[in-house]
Design a protein around this motif. Sequence first.
Motif, PDB file in Angstrom:
ATOM      1  N   GLY A 143       0.778  -1.234   0.000  1.00 63.69           N
ATOM      2  CA  GLY A 143       0.000   0.000   0.000  1.00 63.69           C
ATOM      3  C   GLY A 143       0.808   1.282   0.000  1.00 63.69           C
ATOM      4  N   ILE A 144       2.114   1.206   0.268  1.00 68.45           N
ATOM      5  CA  ILE A 144       2.907   2.432   0.426  1.00 68.45           C
ATOM      6  C   ILE A 144       2.874   3.325  -0.818  1.00 68.45           C
ATOM      7  CG2 ILE A 144       5.233   3.358   0.777  1.00 68.45           C
ATOM      8  CD1 ILE A 144       5.740   1.076   2.738  1.00 68.45           C
ATOM      9  N   PRO A 145       3.213   2.812  -2.016  1.00 69.43           N
ATOM     10  CA  PRO A 145       3.168   3.708  -3.198  1.00 69.43           C
ATOM     11  C   PRO A 145       1.760   4.175  -3.536  1.00 69.43           C
ATOM     12  CG  PRO A 145       3.607   1.434  -3.861  1.00 69.43           C
ATOM     13  CD  PRO A 145       3.706   1.471  -2.375  1.00 69.43           C
ATOM     14  N   VAL A 146       0.766   3.314  -3.316  1.00 73.46           N
ATOM     15  CA  VAL A 146      -0.616   3.679  -3.631  1.00 73.46           C
ATOM     16  C   VAL A 146      -1.091   4.800  -2.707  1.00 73.46           C
ATOM     17  CG1 VAL A 146      -2.996   2.848  -3.772  1.00 73.46           C
ATOM     18  CG2 VAL A 146      -1.116   1.350  -4.458  1.00 73.46           C
ATOM     19  N   MET A 147      -0.834   4.647  -1.401  1.00 70.53           N
ATOM     20  CA  MET A 147      -1.310   5.649  -0.442  1.00 70.53           C
ATOM     21  C   MET A 147      -0.538   6.963  -0.566  1.00 70.53           C
ATOM     22  SD  MET A 147      -3.759   4.021   0.605  1.00 70.53           S
ATOM     23  CE  MET A 147      -4.414   2.394   0.957  1.00 70.53           C
TER      24      MET A 147
END
Length: 298
Positions: A143-147
């Motif tokens: 989720g890091i790049p998406v968030m």
Amino acid sequence: MEFVLLGFADMPHLQWFLFGLFLIIYIIILMSNGTIFLIRKMDPVLQSPMYFFLANFSFLEICYVSATLPRMLRNIGTQRRRISLVACATQMCFVLIFGGTECLLLAVMAYDRYVAICNPLHYPLVMNQRVCIQLVTGSWTIGIPVMRGQTYQVFSLPFCGSNQINHFFCDIPPIFKLACGDTFVNQMLVYVVSVLFVMVPFLLILASYSKIISIILKLPSTISQAKTFSTCSSHLMVVVLFFGSAIITYLRPNTRHSEETDKMLSLFYTILTAMFNPIIYSLRYNEVVMALRKLLYK
């Protein structure tokens, strides 16, 4: 540019009561989740994949609540509610990352229970240490790049007029209300991300538990059924508490957003879940209770 986090500014007569209440809640969350994380490391009985995931979940809860509660306590205690745009974006980014991680980790924990109950003979092979580490690492990092992208598209909007955020942390719905112009595309992106990180894990959890329940109902005795279901009932309670409030917050139509309702729902999925999680698991798992007793009597 600066924002003002109103939080509970409409209840000035309860300022110190709220400060004391949330401070106690924060201390309980740190101590209880920290204890679960610690006893899993120390007790050789708690080395199964289920407790590995539970320890990671407890650590995640500490991170998640620490993204919102310390600043909220500071705002209530000092009445200084201003927050810079960078600080607001940073808080939102961490809240989204930890929230997405929690959704994925709860789905992983449901899969663990599915394999343990539906394929018990293959459980040690399927849920080996390498697979468990990969599942947890994936939950934390996917989720890091998406968030980060989600946060960027929210704060790329132009803001005008009021800078008052009627919330106790920088969340997406109240930030959208301060934006100028059309936010339709941005809201659609929020719905897409919410479906991927909230609804998809939730549906996977439902699929896992529908299969688990069908297996449990085929067991020969009610005692066997109750014993088997007790190993996953605590996880199911946490799932309902967390996903129920998160789905209502992020997936209901924007026209139905009530600021006071959003604040109450946010308390559930950011704070109360973290507080109830250790209580629910400790009461349901005898191994946790026994490990805690050994730690206390050392």
